[in-house]
Each structure stands twice: as C-alpha cells, then as structure tokens.
Design a protein around this motif. Structure first.
Motif, PDB file in Angstrom:
ATOM      1  N   LYS B  71      -1.738   5.497 -11.287  1.00  0.00           N
ATOM      2  CA  LYS B  71      -0.914   5.313 -10.087  1.00  0.00           C
ATOM      3  C   LYS B  71       0.464   4.581 -10.335  1.00  0.00           C
ATOM      4  O   LYS B  71       1.435   5.195 -10.149  1.00  0.00           O
ATOM      5  N   VAL B  72       0.504   3.577 -11.123  1.00  0.00           N
ATOM      6  CA  VAL B  72       1.722   2.775 -11.390  1.00  0.00           C
ATOM      7  C   VAL B  72       2.423   3.721 -12.200  1.00  0.00           C
ATOM      8  O   VAL B  72       3.630   3.460 -12.116  1.00  0.00           O
ATOM      9  N   ALA B 136       4.953   5.165   2.901  1.00  0.00           N
ATOM     10  CA  ALA B 136       6.169   6.109   2.181  1.00  0.00           C
ATOM     11  C   ALA B 136       6.019   7.370   2.571  1.00  0.00           C
ATOM     12  O   ALA B 136       6.856   8.248   2.350  1.00  0.00           O
ATOM     13  N   ILE B 137       4.708   7.831   2.438  1.00  0.00           N
ATOM     14  CA  ILE B 137       4.678   9.305   2.540  1.00  0.00           C
ATOM     15  C   ILE B 137       5.151   9.934   3.832  1.00  0.00           C
ATOM     16  O   ILE B 137       5.638  10.946   4.001  1.00  0.00           O
ATOM     17  N   GLU B 161       1.800  13.508  -5.094  1.00  0.00           N
ATOM     18  CA  GLU B 161       1.227  12.232  -5.863  1.00  0.00           C
ATOM     19  C   GLU B 161       0.834  10.951  -5.024  1.00  0.00           C
ATOM     20  O   GLU B 161       0.026  10.454  -5.024  1.00  0.00           O
ATOM     21  N   GLU B 162       2.000  10.919  -3.995  1.00  0.00           N
ATOM     22  CA  GLU B 162       1.745   9.805  -3.050  1.00  0.00           C
ATOM     23  C   GLU B 162       0.513   9.828  -2.173  1.00  0.00           C
ATOM     24  O   GLU B 162      -0.295   8.879  -1.845  1.00  0.00           O
ATOM     25  N   SER B 163       0.224  11.209  -2.078  1.00  0.00           N
ATOM     26  CA  SER B 163      -1.072  11.122  -1.082  1.00  0.00           C
ATOM     27  C   SER B 163      -2.695  10.846  -2.080  1.00  0.00           C
ATOM     28  O   SER B 163      -3.485  10.280  -1.359  1.00  0.00           O
ATOM     29  N   PHE B 164      -2.287  11.109  -3.241  1.00  0.00           N
ATOM     30  CA  PHE B 164      -3.232  10.757  -4.299  1.00  0.00           C
ATOM     31  C   PHE B 164      -3.489   9.051  -4.199  1.00  0.00           C
ATOM     32  O   PHE B 164      -4.574   8.583  -4.089  1.00  0.00           O
ATOM     33  N   HIS B 165      -2.268   8.453  -4.135  1.00  0.00           N
ATOM     34  CA  HIS B 165      -2.160   6.979  -4.301  1.00  0.00           C
ATOM     35  C   HIS B 165      -2.754   6.717  -2.770  1.00  0.00           C
ATOM     36  O   HIS B 165      -3.490   5.502  -3.055  1.00  0.00           O
TER      37      HIS B 165
END
Lengths: 268, 307
Positions: B71-72, B136-137, B161-165
C-alpha cells in the motif's frame, strides 16, 4: 549411504533429518525476513522517487520469500509462520550479521544487498534440485524474482563504483564494512555436511563459497582507480548462525513486536 | 487572435466538455491552477507515505506487513506519476523534479492536513487506510471528469488502487473492532483523534476565488461541501455499524433537506497546520524528505555523470 537420488518426503523424515532441515530453513527464512525488513525502512528515503518504488518491490519479494520458508518450517514443526517470524527472541534467530546491520548510507545499502543477493543466487542454484521437493519448487520460483534484484543492484553497484570522487570513496568504505561480515554470511554451521549427504543442497558449500569469492574479486575490478584491491576478510568465528547477534537485531525485534505486545491476547 | 479571444474560446471548449492535452494551448491562469493543484496532490501522496511507513516495521503479522508495504509503495508510485504531470506543466518555467521536491522541503508547496498528524497506534494506521483513503477516493473520483486529460488518466489508475487501500484499511479495522476490549478502546480513541481532521480534509465551506476558478475551467466540478456530504453519507453508517461513537453529538442527517449537519472543525487551527507546517508531525516528516533530498545529492550526481 548415499541419499542423493531419494527425495525426502515431509512426513517420512528421520528426527535428525527434520532437525537439520529446519536449521537450514531457519537460516534462509531469517536472512530474507531481516533484509526485507531493513529494505522496507528505506521507503520514502531513497535517492529518487523511482527508486523508492523499485526498492519497495524488492523488500516485498524478500519478505514474501521469508514467508515461504517460514511456512515450510510450519509444516515440519507445527509452529505458525507468524510465530516464527515475530515471536522468537534474538538468540533463536539464525540470520547472518550482515542483514541485521543498520542501513547506513546508500553505498552500504547497495553493496550489502548486492553481495547478499549474489550469495542468495548461489544458494538458490544449489537448491533447485534439492531432495526436499517443496524447497526445490520454491527455489525455482524465487530464482525468477532474484534475477531482477541482481540486475537492479548490479546496475547500481557498477555505476557508483565507476564514479570518481565522493561516490567512489563511499563505495570503498562500504565494501570494507561489508567484507567484515562476509564469512558470517557464507557460513552454514555444523549442518553443512548433512545438507550435502542428504541432497538438500546439491553443491558442496566449499564450492559455493569459492564461486562467491571469485565473483566478488571480479566485481572489485570495477572500482575506478584500477588498483588491485586487497580484500580483508574477518577472521572471526561465525556468530549469526549460532544465534549470537548484534544489538541491532534486538532493536529491530523490539520495534517489530510493539503491536503484538500491546495486547498479547489479540488477533490483528 | 488576441489573448482575450483565445481565453474565451478555451473556456467555451472546456465548459462544453472538451479535454486539454499537455501540448495544447492553455491560458496561464489555467496552467497555474493545474500546477498548484497537482503539485499539492503529488507531494501529499509522498507525505502520506510517512505516517504509514512508520507502521510497516511494526505490522503484527506477515500478511499485514506485506499488505501495508504494498500500500505504502502505491502511494509513492502515485506521487511519482503525478510529479511527471507537473513536470510537463512546469517545464515552461524551467522547473523539474529536483525543484518540485525542493519546494516541499522549503515549505513552498502545501500538503494535506491529515499527513501532518501523528499515526500513534496500529488502529491509526488502519484508520488512515480506511477513512483517509476513503475520503481521498471521493475527492479524486470527483476529479475524474477534470478538463485536463493527463490528470484524468492518472486519476483513473490512482482511484483503482485507492479502493484496494480502503479495503485493506477496512479489513485492519474490522479485526480490531471484533477484538478485545483493549483493541476496541484503541479504535475509538483513533476515531476521536482523526474525526475533525477528516472533516477538514475536504476544505472550507465557502468557495474561495481559486476554487471558483477551478470550477470555471472545469478542473473541478464539485464543491468542497458536496464532497464532504458524500463522505458523511457513505461512512457515517459504516462507522456506526462497528459500534463506534463519532465524537460529535450534533451530527445528524436531515431527511427533509437531504443533508448531514455536523459540528464544523476548527478551521483556523487546521488551516495553520497546513499553511505554516505546524502540525504535530509536520517538521519531523519534512526533515525526512530533506534527508532524502540532501543526503543523496551525491547519488543523483553519480547517476547522471558520464563515466
């Protein structure tokens, strides 16, 4: 009695075979786990944003490999991979001293990782035909990833080593530091002959070490001053594989177990 | 054509839905706004690495450790992609990567308020993934329709990717929420600490002149308050369903007006954190960035010198 042609089957191992195998797997797992941990400390601090992304991939690969080895031990010992990774005290850890050292500067980071990966490559080569089939399978897979790590670090190493000025000075200094820990890295301990006689390794460690050192001597020629480098190896007796570590490992473990210690009864 | 006419033509185009590419003509005002917005977005992604990175070494098991590392790394990757966009936009001013990152160290570009705050516990690390990435999403998804095409393309990937996070964060939070009393207390404490930072994240209630201009140029299409309302609608029920208490007794949904009422964050206090880098962790994290910039000058020099 030669065992070379016989595969070792997980649930048919003798007690001694199991102990030897576990000792070896712990060395591999702990090496990968601690170097991956050190790599991950670089995130956000690398020389470029691109390198941050690349180095993080390498860190994830190393921790992933550690998880693979810990799972093999889990099958043999019935102790969970997480327990093996997070709960063992320093004196039960068998990683080499090299991987636990603090990160230092970028030159040290590159030299350490490159030489570690060179050794890891030789180690994996000696395991792809291992009599312990789960290990042989894993080694084949890991070799595919390590190939890219090697290219990455080779690029950094030759580039920095061939530079004039500060880069060269830092690289020389880093090599001197890393050289002190090479014998410890290349040590396998008392299990060496058993690993060979049971076919867990298919290349004698003596040959593996001489292959490593001849590759390293070749690399030293990249240093831009062209002078013959005298490599000084530490004559100290190996420690890492015996569970004797520097304070650096204790502080890694202290940090690593903070959440676990917060509530030992908890699932996370 | 004089510049007045060019500008009118441009505005007519973007307002009718046209997309602008990096080598198209654009008004200076448009370019400046884009640089300001995307530069801030880029460095926020990079500064967002630090609060969570601190928890990578402490992640409590192998699965969490690997997930958090990935993630990072994604956040850093977003920073890199966004910097590439700003580099193209800022090229006419002779600004490149080095200068854009120096601006961060020198306090010339701001980053999101949430990344000035301290990640004190593992629950904080999880909550950042769940609610901050969640916020953020909402923000970034609203920018997908932006008039600047290169930004829209990158945002598409970032949102995915943010939605995975967000799911990673949610999963961490669920484990804690279903855990021991000590864990649940840690989680409630985390929500208390982050709540008003989350509300501030979407920006002030009033539409500032700069925000007005972004709407005019179709760089953005939604106001801060519209986005904040979306966030509340999506996450308040989820937070309640975990049995957590939101630290705002006035918070409620008015079904007639179809909007959430809430206690406003202390705007001035939070504003100061962002504009003067005076949050609990601002200086410490900027110092890490400074380390990356300054300590490695010799490396970047070596990598670009002919040998």
């Amino acid at each position: 009695m030669s065992h070379e042609t016989n595969s070792l089957v997980p649930d048919q191992l003798t007690e001694q075979q199991r102990l030897i195998l576990v000792d070896w797997l712990i060395q591999l797992a702990d090496d990968e786990f601690i170097i991956g941990h050190r790599d991950s400390e670089w995130l956000g601090l690398c020389p470029t944003v691109e390198e941050d992304v690349a180095f993080s991939s390498i860190a994830q690969d190393e921790v992933g490999h550690a998880a693979f080895y810990y799972e093999l031990i889990q099958e043999l010992e019935g102790v969970s991979a997480d327990y093996l990774a997070f709960h063992r005290p320093a004196h039960e850890r068998k990683n080499s001293l090299l991987v636990e050292r603090e990160n230092g500067d970028w030159a040290y980071t590159i030299v350490r990782h490159y030489l570690y990966d060179l050794w890891d490559q030789i180690r994996l080569d000696a395991m792809v035909e291992s009599s312990y089939v789960p290990l042989a399978h894993g080694a084949k897979k890991m070799k595919r990833e390590e190939y890219y790590h090697l290219i990455h670090f080779q690029h950094w190493f030759t580039r920095l080593a061939k530079c004039e000025g500060e880069a060269r000075e830092r690289m020389k200094h880093a090599m001197e530091l890393v050289e002190q820990d090479l014998d410890d890295l290349l040590d396998i301990g008392v299990i060496e002959s058993d690993l060979i006689s049971w076919g867990i390794l298919t290349k004698p460690p003596v040959e593996m070490r001489s292959e490593f050192y001849s590759q390293y001597k070749e690399l030293c020629k990249d240093l831009s001053d062209g002078s013959e480098r005298r490599i000084i190896f530490s004559k100290q007796v190996s420690k890492g594989r015996m569970g004797q570590h520097s304070p650096a490992l204790a502080s890694v473990l202290e940090n690593m177990t903070e959440v676990i210690r917060f509530d030992p009864n908890a699932q996370w | 054509m004089d510049s007045q006419l060019l500008e009118e033509e441009f505005v007519k185009r973007v307002q009718s839905g046209a997309k602008i590419e990096s080598n198209d003509w654009m008004p200076d005002g448009y370019r400046h706004l884009l640089i300001k917005l995307i530069h801030m977005h880029a460095v926020s992604e990079i500064m967002g690495v630090y609060p969570e990175k601190e928890w990578v070494p402490k992640a409590p098991n192998l699965r969490r450790k690997l997930a958090l590392m990935a993630k990072v790394q994604d956040e850093m990757g977003h920073g890199q992609l966004l910097l590439r966009i700003v580099e193209d936009l800022a090229a006419p001013y002779g600004k490149g990567r080095e200068e854009l990152l120096d601006d961060l160290v020198e306090g010339k570009v701001k980053f999101h308020n949430v990344f000035h705050m301290e990640a004190r516990t593992w629950a904080d690390a999880g909550l950042i993934g769940w609610l901050i990435d969640g916020a953020a999403i909402i923000n970034q998804a609203s920018l997908l329709s932006t008039s600047y095409a290169p930004y829209a393309r990158i945002l598409k990937r970032i949102c995915a990717e943010e939605s995975f996070h967000m799911q990673h964060g949610e999963n961490v939070i669920l484990s804690i929420a279903m855990g021991t009393d000590k864990q649940r207390k840690m989680l409630q404490d985390s929500l208390n600490y982050w709540w008003y930072s989350l509300l501030f994240f979407f920006g002030p209630l009033e539409t500032t002149p700069a925000a007005q201009k972004m709407l005019h140029y179709r760089i953005r299409t939604k106001t801060n308050e519209e986005l904040r309302q979306k966030f509340l609608a999506k996450y308040v029920p989820r937070i309640w369903s975990l049995g957590l208490t939101i630290p705002d007794p006035t918070l409620h949904y008015d079904s007639k007006e179809e909007r959430w009422y809430y206690t406003e964050p202390e705007w001035k206090t939070f504003q100061k954190i962002v504009s003067e880098n005076k949050g609990p962790k601002s200086q410490e994290r900027i110092a890490l960035r400074r380390f990356a910039q300054d300590q490695h000058k010799w490396v970047r020099l070596a990598m670009t010198t002919e040998v």
